[in-house]
Design an enzyme around this catalytic site. Structure first.
Site, mmCIF file in Angstrom:
data_model
loop_
_atom_site.group_PDB
_atom_site.id
_atom_site.type_symbol
_atom_site.label_atom_id
_atom_site.label_comp_id
_atom_site.label_asym_id
_atom_site.label_seq_id
_atom_site.Cartn_x
_atom_site.Cartn_y
_atom_site.Cartn_z
ATOM 1 C CE LYS A 126 -0.755 0.597 4.972
ATOM 2 N NZ LYS A 126 -0.037 1.876 5.076
ATOM 3 C CB THR A 127 4.035 2.237 1.701
ATOM 4 O OG1 THR A 127 3.526 1.902 2.999
ATOM 5 C CG2 THR A 127 4.874 3.497 1.799
ATOM 6 C CG ASP B 233 -1.224 5.144 5.094
ATOM 7 O OD1 ASP B 233 -1.845 4.157 4.668
ATOM 8 O OD2 ASP B 233 -0.048 5.073 5.511
ATOM 9 C CD GLU B 234 -2.135 1.898 8.351
ATOM 10 O OE1 GLU B 234 -3.181 1.227 8.378
ATOM 11 O OE2 GLU B 234 -1.011 1.389 8.266
ATOM 12 C CD GLN C 251 -3.438 -5.014 8.396
ATOM 13 O OE1 GLN C 251 -2.416 -4.825 9.040
ATOM 14 N NE2 GLN C 251 -3.463 -4.971 7.068
ATOM 15 N NE ARG D 40 1.192 -7.881 11.017
ATOM 16 C CZ ARG D 40 0.894 -7.078 10.012
ATOM 17 N NH1 ARG D 40 1.742 -6.126 9.665
ATOM 18 N NH2 ARG D 40 -0.227 -7.214 9.322
#
Length: 768
Positions: A40-41, A232-233, A263, A618
């Protein structure tokens, strides 16, 4: 066409089809549902670069993140992608930093100076403490930390002090918590900040909202400036952030949000998953692009993650997939106790490093609460494996633990001046710094100790009712040392000093965590007193013995913890956004994970499941899931049920090789070398020579068990009965004490002496 376009612009290279579509989308609302590890970044930075490259002025782009680190990285990537400095003109940063910048320009509209002060958390709590005092309220009851969190939650929900005082539900909550004057404190605190020309962190959001709603010219100005908005987020935004973004984007609706509802794990900070779930309701013509290709994990790990999150009803459906290999199955390990869980993890890490050549930094141990770190810290220290706590303080370095241990050390050694100074006025008992300094000076004058000055009635002038009470209290604890074990003394200390109550009364998030930590300390002491050695024999369980044991742990080489090549220990919340080749998701037990506080509300339970999903995703290559059959809680050994989340992992993906572990880990326990004292000569050190003589002394002969030896049920064992032990031989039961779960027998084994045996662990044959 897309590939041809990509060849023209370097920042588009390496994007998959869905990523490319998200980057090239220009106008109108867009929601990018970015699954874990989906890049995503890269998409967000490439999209900003594409907007600028397509003619959008950087001054007209607003990009918001949740950390300064993420903002700096994003700006750097955009600069690198474009090969120029245009990115420096972006409005990019955290919500708080960007809104502070805006408020500086328009502060006068709200009655603030343009150079207003921003109070950090400590500043805010200090002002709150002054406010409580000015209202003649008890700051032990109206604790600054609790009040700060309560006011923070109100501001993030856009509830000002006037609305707070008028809301019947809020007032009822405060009355039930026996804090009916919370609204008055909120009002006085807000007015004090305004008078000081200061805003706290939450005011930066609250006042930004006030600016946009009360001043149409300001709203129009910023709607015109920010033609393109990227967030973002987005799943982590709260009510205030949502409302502000909705207003800023209302004119152009060129709003792009990036996030993953799966998330969303920060509701305790005010975040609401509904913001991302209702995005399509807010913008009916919104484009939705799902990034489902994962570049992080193996297929097995992703299938497990998909299966887990699929049990949530409230979600945006997605299915993570990868081109990576299938990978190893998930390893599920059941251990007898939480200490065994710590040993298992340390053993497994050591085994993987030897077998598969992983480095320490390739491992992460993820747990639900910070208090769980203790058993893993102790086990890693014992095996000399460097570790580092991320987003937390080492268990024995936490203030509440050091305070408690300081009390225990003073009880064992009343001459310990440093620890006396730490606790003599905690919890507060009216012994101030001036008094303490005078006692230190007097001790130096008389060439005696701090304790002797306050405990000796012949030394006049420095004793008071407060110091007398402190001395009497410590002396009462000292009388317990000979007859009572470490836990009984420690429990009395916690109760009669008021230390545990002080922490229990603080219902803030931090306060609850501190209370959980001291309970974990008590749990470790309780387990120390009840755990026998491998033969079932109970050793010295005094408080002095316990303190000696943990001192050897806490004095371990601290440099190793700072080593970058270290195993990472952290809560799952702290692990969000990180990735590791090997991950241990530990403590998967009902009432722990999921938390007992989330069991009866679907929304809370679904957030716990999202937290487990974050833990699983993770892992890049290997994943362990562990749980303990029993765990000490509030001083009692509690039997645990496996977490319901374990049952949601498809059996076909689980390797049960390690399931059913007792006290030993996967490589059969630890091996030590080098001798007790290495190359040291016993003859040159008298104390060591005595120990050497003792070690060299004749040992009682080893008993050979009876040929048909079989352990009997000892439930009905009585004083006077004859028994046989595999190592100690034949003996006679002298005494029995304790309840059904922790029954202890004192048995005379002749040449082996009298041994205290814990019957739950020992293997005894009753001689008939």
């Amino acid at each position: 066409m897309v590939r041809k376009f990509a060849a023209m612009h370097k920042y588009l290279e390496g994007l998959n089809e869905q990523q490319m579509a998200a980057v090239l989308h220009m106008d109108g609302p867009l929601m990018i549902v970015a699954g874990a590890g989906s890049g995503k970044t890269k998409v967000l930075t490439s999209r900003i670069a594409h907007l600028i490259n397509s003619g959008v002025d950087a001054f007209n782009i607003l990009a918001l993140t949740f950390t300064n680190k993420a903002a700096a990285e994003m700006k750097e990537r955009v600069e690198h992608a474009l090969g120029n400095t245009e990115a420096r003109n972006l409005y990019i940063g955290t919500f708080h930093s960007v809104f502070a910048r805006i408020l500086r320009a328009d502060a006068n509209k709200l009655g603030y100076p343009n150079n207003f002060t921003i109070y950090d958390t400590d500043d805010a709590k200090s002002i709150i403490k002054e406010t409580v005092k000015s209202l003649n309220l008890d700051d032990k009851h109206y604790k600054p930390a609790y009040i700060y969190n309560r006011i923070s939650a109100a501001k993030n929900a856009l509830v000002g002090y006037a609305a707070y005082k008028q809301d019947m539900q809020i007032q009822q909550e405060d009355s039930r918590s026996n804090r009916p004057l919370m609204g008055d404190i909120y009002e006085a605190y807000a007015k004090k900040c305004f008078k000081n020309g200061a805003m706290d962190f939450d005011d930066l959001l609250f006042n930004m909202y006030v600016l946009l709603t009360h001043f149409p010219d300001a709203l129009a100005k910023y709607q015109g400036r920010f033609r393109y908005i990227l967030i973002d987020e987005y799943q982590d935004t709260n009510v205030a952030q949502y409302a502000i973004m909705k207003m800023l984007a209302a004119r152009n609706e060129n709003i792009c949000v990036v996030g993953d509802d799966a998330q969303s794990i920060y509701s305790f900070r005010g975040a609401t998953v509904q913001n991302i779930l209702q995005f399509q309701n807010d913008y009916e013509d919104a484009a939705v692009i799902k990034l489902e290709q994962n570049y992080r994990s193996t297929r097995t790990i992703l299938e497990v993650a998909n299966s887990i999150i699929g049990n949530n009803k409230n979600q945006i459906p997605k299915n993570l997939w990868t081109d990576k290999t299938e990978g190893d199955k998930i390893l599920l390990a059941r251990t007898a106790t939480d200490n065994d869980e710590g040993r298992f993890v340390a053993d497994a890490i050591k085994e993987q490093m030897m077998r598969n050549h992983y480095a320490n930094k390739d491992f992460a141990v993820l747990y639900r609460t910070n208090a769980q770190s203790r058993s893993f810290e102790e086990s890693l220290r014992r095996m000399n494996i460097p570790y580092k706590l991320v987003g937390g303080t080492s268990f024995y370095q936490r203030k509440e633990i050091k305070d408690y241990l300081a009390y225990l050390r003073v009880v064992v050694n009343s001459q310990d001046e440093e620890n006396i100074k730490r606790i003599i006025n905690y919890p507060t008992r009216g012994i101030g710094k001036t008094t303490i300094e005078r006692i230190i000076v007097r001790a130096d004058e008389l060439n005696t100790t701090f304790w002797e000055v306050i405990a000796n009635p012949e030394i006049d002038g420095l004793r008071s009712s407060q110091t007398n009470a402190f001395v009497t209290m410590i002396q009462s604890f000292r009388t317990m040392l000979e007859k009572q074990n470490a836990y009984e003394v420690a429990f009395a200390v916690g109760k009669h000093t008021g230390l545990v109550k002080e922490l229990y009364d603080d219902k803030s998030v931090e306060g609850v965590a501190r209370y959980e930590n001291v309970q974990e300390l008590l749990n470790s002491i309780k387990e120390f007193t009840e755990t026998p050695d491998e033969e079932g024999e109970l050793q010295d369980k005094s408080l002095g013995s316990y303190l000696q044991q943990i001192t050897l742990l806490t004095d371990a080489d601290q440099d190793k913890e700072e080593d970058a090549n270290a195993v990472k220990l952290m809560t799952i919340h702290a692990a969000k956004g990180l990735e590791f080749p090997c991950v241990f998701a530990v403590g998967l037990e009902e009432n722990l994970f999921p938390s007992a506080m989330s069991m009866y509300d679907r929304n809370d339970l679904e957030e716990e499941r999202r937290l487990f999903y974050v833990a699983v995703t993770r892992a890049k290559e290997r994943l362990w899931i562990t749980y303990a059959n029993s765990r000490y809680r509030f001083g009692s050994l509690v039997q645990n049920e496996p977490s319901r989340f374990i049952k949601e992992v498809p059996a076909s993906y689980i390797d049960t090789t390690y399931t059913g572990i007792g006290n030993k880990g996967p490589i059969g326990g630890n091996t030590r070398g080098g001798g007790l004292f290495g190359e040291q000569s016993f003859d040159k050190v008298p104390s060591l020579k005595k120990l050497a003589d003792k070690l060299a002394a004749p040992k009682p002969s080893t008993h050979t068990p009876t040929a048909d030896f079989a352990a009997d049920d000892t439930t009905d064992l009585q004083v006077g009965m004859q028994v046989e032990h595999q190592k100690f031989g034949f003996g006679k039961v002298l005494t029995l004490e304790g309840g059904t779960q922790n029954r202890i027998a004192a048995i005379d084994f002749g040449t082996h002496g009298v041994k205290k045996i814990m019957l739950n662990f020992a293997k005894l044959r009753i001689v008939k």
